[in-house]
Design a protein around this motif. Structure first.
Motif, mmCIF file in Angstrom:
data_model
loop_
_atom_site.group_PDB
_atom_site.id
_atom_site.type_symbol
_atom_site.label_atom_id
_atom_site.label_comp_id
_atom_site.label_asym_id
_atom_site.label_seq_id
_atom_site.Cartn_x
_atom_site.Cartn_y
_atom_site.Cartn_z
ATOM 1 N N ASN A 135 -38.424 32.549 37.014
ATOM 2 C CA ASN A 135 -39.395 31.717 37.729
ATOM 3 C C ASN A 135 -40.826 32.058 37.313
ATOM 4 O OD1 ASN A 135 -37.500 30.253 39.218
ATOM 5 N ND2 ASN A 135 -37.346 31.858 40.775
ATOM 6 N N GLN A 136 -41.089 33.334 37.122
ATOM 7 C CA GLN A 136 -42.425 33.741 36.705
ATOM 8 C C GLN A 136 -42.654 33.443 35.228
ATOM 9 O OE1 GLN A 136 -43.173 37.929 37.072
ATOM 10 N NE2 GLN A 136 -45.335 37.760 36.492
ATOM 11 N N LEU A 137 -41.662 33.744 34.400
ATOM 12 C CA LEU A 137 -41.825 33.569 32.956
ATOM 13 C C LEU A 137 -42.017 32.115 32.552
ATOM 14 C CD1 LEU A 137 -39.031 36.032 31.785
ATOM 15 C CD2 LEU A 137 -41.476 36.322 31.365
ATOM 16 N N LEU A 138 -41.425 31.199 33.309
ATOM 17 C CA LEU A 138 -41.464 29.784 32.934
ATOM 18 C C LEU A 138 -42.584 29.003 33.609
ATOM 19 C CD1 LEU A 138 -37.611 29.131 32.935
ATOM 20 C CD2 LEU A 138 -39.105 29.466 30.960
ATOM 21 N N THR A 139 -43.419 29.698 34.341
ATOM 22 C CA THR A 139 -44.582 29.043 34.943
ATOM 23 C C THR A 139 -45.472 28.469 33.842
ATOM 24 O OG1 THR A 139 -44.528 30.602 36.788
ATOM 25 C CG2 THR A 139 -46.585 29.388 36.451
ATOM 26 N N ASN A 140 -45.954 27.256 34.047
ATOM 27 C CA ASN A 140 -46.856 26.577 33.105
ATOM 28 C C ASN A 140 -46.198 26.276 31.752
ATOM 29 O OD1 ASN A 140 -48.991 26.782 35.019
ATOM 30 N ND2 ASN A 140 -49.473 28.848 34.289
ATOM 31 N N LYS A 141 -44.880 26.183 31.715
ATOM 32 C CA LYS A 141 -44.189 25.856 30.460
ATOM 33 C C LYS A 141 -43.608 24.432 30.462
ATOM 34 C CE LYS A 141 -44.815 29.811 28.385
ATOM 35 N NZ LYS A 141 -43.736 30.763 28.129
ATOM 36 N N ASP A 142 -44.010 23.621 31.428
ATOM 37 C CA ASP A 142 -43.504 22.247 31.478
ATOM 38 C C ASP A 142 -43.928 21.476 30.231
ATOM 39 O OD1 ASP A 142 -42.443 21.812 34.446
ATOM 40 O OD2 ASP A 142 -44.255 23.027 34.556
ATOM 41 N N GLY A 143 -42.975 20.691 29.702
ATOM 42 C CA GLY A 143 -43.299 19.805 28.580
ATOM 43 C C GLY A 143 -43.418 20.496 27.240
ATOM 44 N N GLU A 155 -36.781 23.554 30.852
ATOM 45 C CA GLU A 155 -35.702 22.690 31.340
ATOM 46 C C GLU A 155 -34.341 23.211 30.877
ATOM 47 O OE1 GLU A 155 -32.649 19.790 31.428
ATOM 48 O OE2 GLU A 155 -33.600 20.394 29.536
ATOM 49 N N ILE A 156 -34.236 23.645 29.611
ATOM 50 C CA ILE A 156 -32.971 24.143 29.081
ATOM 51 C C ILE A 156 -32.538 25.407 29.820
ATOM 52 C CG2 ILE A 156 -31.912 25.236 27.049
ATOM 53 C CD1 ILE A 156 -33.499 23.219 25.334
ATOM 54 N N ILE A 157 -33.484 26.298 30.071
ATOM 55 C CA ILE A 157 -33.156 27.553 30.765
ATOM 56 C C ILE A 157 -32.697 27.278 32.193
ATOM 57 C CG2 ILE A 157 -34.066 29.732 31.654
ATOM 58 C CD1 ILE A 157 -33.801 29.842 28.681
ATOM 59 N N LEU A 158 -33.512 26.569 32.965
ATOM 60 C CA LEU A 158 -33.230 26.419 34.397
ATOM 61 C C LEU A 158 -31.997 25.569 34.673
ATOM 62 C CD1 LEU A 158 -36.811 26.066 35.931
ATOM 63 C CD2 LEU A 158 -35.374 28.106 35.712
ATOM 64 N N SER A 159 -31.719 24.593 33.818
ATOM 65 C CA SER A 159 -30.573 23.718 34.075
ATOM 66 C C SER A 159 -29.246 24.363 33.707
ATOM 67 C CB SER A 159 -30.742 22.394 33.307
ATOM 68 O OG SER A 159 -30.780 22.624 31.911
ATOM 69 N N ASN A 160 -29.282 25.487 32.981
ATOM 70 C CA ASN A 160 -28.039 26.127 32.532
ATOM 71 C C ASN A 160 -27.867 27.555 33.010
ATOM 72 O OD1 ASN A 160 -26.766 24.134 30.488
ATOM 73 N ND2 ASN A 160 -28.902 24.202 29.838
ATOM 74 N N LEU A 161 -28.860 28.099 33.663
ATOM 75 C CA LEU A 161 -28.862 29.526 33.988
ATOM 76 C C LEU A 161 -27.659 29.944 34.834
ATOM 77 C CD1 LEU A 161 -30.695 31.930 33.332
ATOM 78 C CD2 LEU A 161 -31.901 31.512 35.479
ATOM 79 N N ASP A 162 -27.410 29.228 35.912
ATOM 80 C CA ASP A 162 -26.330 29.621 36.826
ATOM 81 C C ASP A 162 -24.953 29.440 36.199
ATOM 82 O OD1 ASP A 162 -28.187 30.312 38.741
ATOM 83 O OD2 ASP A 162 -28.064 28.395 39.798
ATOM 84 N N SER A 163 -24.718 28.287 35.587
ATOM 85 C CA SER A 163 -23.396 28.019 35.022
ATOM 86 C C SER A 163 -23.088 28.935 33.842
ATOM 87 C CB SER A 163 -23.292 26.547 34.589
ATOM 88 O OG SER A 163 -24.272 26.235 33.616
#
Length: 389
Positions: free
Chosen positions: A304-312, A224-232
């Motif tokens: 996208n590949q690295l964060l697969t199955n990393k929810d929670g 969540e931290i990576i994906l929500s901040n990556l672009d900005s």
């Protein structure tokens, strides 16, 4: 190539050097910790010649203790100038002043702290060394009446840590008072490639126990931290890189995001990722890739590949700074076993000689995002509960 210096090199970094046969500059420190038969050590003269022949040569340093070597042997490169630009927080603020025209900052010589007239400053503000490391000498000043006590604490702390690090890493001669930015703090490991494009290798959220807490106790990363901040974060780093004119350059960047979503830089640590091999090794535990390798081979992560199955899942590095109120030499023993029992899934414990440095070590841990109590608990602890008499 890699330039190693003390105080610490992790087993993971050593293994990386061996696995990828990365050339290491032969210094008294690297010769002491690496086996010459197993590692490719190159002389200072050879390293300088390589860089003279190839100005695009990539260099990673694990520690800012190596800054003196860079300044002494590589004056013909842009590295010394970029190091000074980022390490000196006053110069760094001046660099970005046109982009943050309303941001308050002011340099104050250490010997003038006690007599400085701060009545006209914007409160609250942060006071810290212009050239510093970790959170040594960093304090938040909420009101004028707190200033004498904070100056006294700074003086005491400087007396303790002075001499632990070279002046290029921690220099108490000048401090900077700067505006306190409300918002969430993040640390970023990244590099700028040959074209000056920033490549993000990890984004970590810096947790605090209170608004007065200036410590480096806990950093966490997650999907969540990576994906929500990556672009900005990428846009911000691109803009900063253009201002600084950096290429082929590793960096550990600290920022805050205020309530309006504006990213405000705090500092940039040059030619390295997180100190004491903390945040780069955290990326391996959290995301499963080696950011040392990625920088030195100019790879870009496929998030996208690295964060697969990393929810929670939340991954953390816990800095066990000595906040007990006792000097390390006064502490007979620290109960690491008891401390580890407070973590559901500790991944690694790194002990530090707390009699020589003001910290007990580091813990890497994995935590469920809905069970963060263990991190909250260690965040608020002064660690005195782990002292054995």
């Amino acid at each position: 190539m890699i330039l190693l210096e003390g105080p610490y090199v992790s087993d993971f970094l050593k293994q990386t050097i061996e696995n990828y046969q990365i050339p290491v500059i032969d210094t008294s420190f690297s010769a002491k910790i690496l086996n010459e038969k197993e590692h490719q050590l190159i002389s200072t003269a050879d390293a300088v010649k390589r860089i003279e022949r190839n100005p695009e040569q990539l260099i990673y340093t694990n520690s800012e203790n190596s800054i003196h070597w860079v300044e002494q042997h590589l004056p013909f490169t842009s590295f010394p100038e970029k190091i000074n630009l980022f390490k000196n927080k006053v110069r760094f603020r001046e660099l970005l002043q046109d982009k943050y025209p309303e941001y308050f900052f002011q340099g104050i010589p250490f010997h003038e702290l006690s007599t400085a007239d701060i009545s006209g400053f914007t409160f609250p503000f942060i006071i810290k060394p212009a050239v510093g490391f970790f959170s040594m000498g960093v304090y938040k000043v909420d009101k004028l009446e707190e200033w004498p006590n904070i100056v006294e604490k700074i003086t005491e702390e400087v007396n303790v840590v002075q001499g632990l690090y070279p002046k290029e890493v921690f220099d108490s001669t000048e401090f900077i008072a700067e505006e306190c930015i409300d918002g969430t703090e993040y640390a970023i490991d990244c590099y700028y490639n040959a074209d000056g494009k920033p490549v993000l290798l990890n984004i970590m959220k810096h947790l605090f126990s209170s608004d007065k807490d200036m410590s480096d106790r806990v950093y966490i990363t997650s999907k969540e931290i990576i994906l929500s901040n990556l672009d900005s974060m990428g846009d911000f780093l691109k803009e900063m890189g253009v201002s600084a004119g950096v290429r082929n350059f590793a960096a550990h960047v600290e920022v805050r995001i205020d309530g309006d979503g504006r990213i405000v830089p705090i500092e940039v640590n040059p030619m390295r990722f997180g100190g004491w091999c903390t945040t780069p090794d955290l990326a391996w535990y959290a995301h499963g890739f080696n950011i040392y390798e990625y920088f030195l081979t100019q790879k870009e992560p496929d998030w996208n590949q690295l964060l697969t199955n990393k929810d929670g899942q939340v991954f953390s590095v816990v800095v066990l700074d000595n906040s007990t109120g006792k000097e390390g030499k006064q502490i007979p023993e620290f109960d690491y076993d008891r401390l580890l029992k407070n973590f559901e899934k500790p991944l690694e414990l790194r002990k530090v000689d707390y009699r020589s440095y003001p910290l007990f070590g580091f813990v890497f841990a994995q935590t469920k995002s809905n069970q963060m109590e263990e991190l909250t608990r260690i965040l608020k602890s002064d660690l005195s509960e782990y002292i054995l008499n």
